[in-house]
Every structure is written in C-alpha cells, then in structure tokens.
Design an enzyme around this catalytic site. Sequence first.
Site, short mmCIF file in Angstrom:
data_model
loop_
_atom_site.label_atom_id
_atom_site.label_comp_id
_atom_site.label_asym_id
_atom_site.label_seq_id
_atom_site.Cartn_x
_atom_site.Cartn_y
_atom_site.Cartn_z
N ALA A 32 0.86 -1.19 0.00
CA ALA A 32 0.00 0.00 0.00
C ALA A 32 0.89 1.24 0.00
CB ALA A 32 -0.96 0.00 1.19
N HIS A 37 6.90 5.96 1.42
CA HIS A 37 7.74 4.80 1.10
C HIS A 37 8.75 5.15 0.01
CE1 HIS A 37 4.02 2.69 2.61
NE2 HIS A 37 4.95 2.07 3.30
N GLN A 61 2.71 -9.76 13.28
CA GLN A 61 2.71 -8.49 14.00
C GLN A 61 1.32 -7.90 14.16
OE1 GLN A 61 5.33 -6.75 10.88
NE2 GLN A 61 4.11 -4.89 11.14
N LYS A 150 7.82 7.87 11.07
CA LYS A 150 6.44 7.78 11.54
C LYS A 150 6.27 6.62 12.51
CE LYS A 150 2.88 6.35 9.14
NZ LYS A 150 2.16 5.46 10.12
N SER A 186 0.22 7.64 5.39
CA SER A 186 0.10 6.30 5.95
C SER A 186 -0.76 5.46 5.03
CB SER A 186 -0.54 6.37 7.34
OG SER A 186 -0.89 5.07 7.79
N ARG A 188 -2.87 3.49 5.96
CA ARG A 188 -4.21 3.43 6.56
C ARG A 188 -5.07 4.64 6.17
NH1 ARG A 188 -4.19 -0.26 11.12
NH2 ARG A 188 -2.13 -1.18 11.32
#
Length: 281
Positions: A32, A37, A61, A150, A186, A188
């Site tokens: 994602a 990144h 995780q 982050k 992010s 998310r």
Amino acid sequence: MRIFKTKKELQDYLETARINKQKIALIPTMGALHAGHISLLDYAKPLSEITVCSIFVNPTQFNDPKDLEKYPRPLEQDIALLEVAKCDVLFLPSVEEMYPDPDEQWHINLAGLDEIWEGEMRPGHFQGVTQVVYKLFSLVQPDIACFGQKDFQQVMVIEHMIKVKQLPITIALCPIIRDEHGLALSSRNMRLSEKGKHQALALFRTLQFIKNNFTSKPLHEIQILATEQLEASDGIALEYLAICETTTLQEANTIDANKKYVALVTARVEDVRLIDNMILN
C-alpha cells in the site's frame, strides 16, 4: 526492476552483488505504498548500488485478525510506483515462503521497549516485527536499512535488535512525509473519508503545539494542555499522548540538555488507528 518471490531466487541474485562488493540497501514495507515509502527509496539510492524493497503483510505483528484482513493490498499499483521510482529489486514472498514452519517460535529481549506505548496497546506486535525484520536482514544482508520516522518506536525496537544480534547494518531514520496540510502519510489513510482526513489533522496541530512550547513551559503542563486540545477535537478518540526520551521511550518529566525527546501520539479517527510523532529538539 527484478521481482523475486522466493528466498533462493533473491539470495542467488544478491550473491553476485556481494561478490562485486556492491552496497545493498533494504526498504522493508507491507505494501500500500505512498510517497513516504518512495522517499525511503530515494534516501537509499545515493548510499547504495542496489535497492531492495520488500512487500510482505506480516501476520505475526497483527494482534487483531480484523486489522490484518482489512490491510490494503493494491499490489499492481505498488509495482507501478516502484518501477517509476527505479527500484532495483522487489521481494514479494508468500506467508508460506517466510514462515515454512507455521509453529515457529520467536522471542527477543527488547528491554521493555515492547511493553510501553504501542507495545502495551498491541501485545506481541514488536515481537512479530522483529521476527520478520530479522528474517529479511538475514536474507538480504543489507549494508543499510531505511525506515520511516512515523513508526518511531518500531525503529527504536529494530535498533535494539541490531545491537542484541550484533548485526553489521546501519539504520537510516527517514523523515515523516506529510501531505500539504500536515497529515502524516500512511497506508491506513486510504480508509479515511475526506472528513476523517480533515479531523486527523488535529494530531499534527497538537504535535506542533508541543514542539512550540517544549522549552517555554513545564512538560507536565504541556502534556495536560495538549491532551485537552486533542480530546476536545472533533472525531478524535485518543489512545495515548506522551513526551519521551528518544532511546528508552520513557516518559520525560524534565529536560536534560544532553538527551533528545520525541512526542508520540496515537488516536482513532473513523475507527482507523493513526500514529504520529515529532522530534522536539
């Protein structure tokens, strides 16, 4: 860009690079991908001859199966982004490739770093992180590994693992990439509505407030004011807010001129769990 799905293919390819004494940089991701990144990849390029990006949604995780299920996996888009960014190698293993033994056991002493903040909220999370990162380090044997600020606590945990395992790897802590309004990028975020993204900016505003007042007000007063500010913000369900010394992540009561400090915050917006931080000095 070369794409490998098995450990053997990747190791065979990298063996030539090692024989030629080429520097290897690793950028571990769960996919994602976004500009944050890509900034890690850009950071790695001048420091290495070969950049290796991994995309692997690591099940060990996630302490919440629903969170694992919801994690976005836009693989075609990710591959296109990495090709444009001129990544050299993409490692794309399956769960079975990374965990051939489904009952594999792993535990490392993280000196309490896995018991506070994110560790407390997500029991077992950092054991899972170190488990997969150690596998990637052993496989790729990078000279440098790039991680985003982050996930500040995660980077401190990985730094600790490197010391414990005595690995010859340099960790690069790369700056947080934010959108034009200040929201930390992010994976998310794609689960947030436009309203949710606007509400989430309260995290950045609060971190800025802490940084701006870090040397002018007592820390306990800053903590109270910042917490009140966030709790009064529309759409924010605060989990924790803390001002910590960077290496131990113990909560700070006073400022030592010889130490560095970071403000950590985690909150839910539209039931999406967001983390952010800001280095204060």
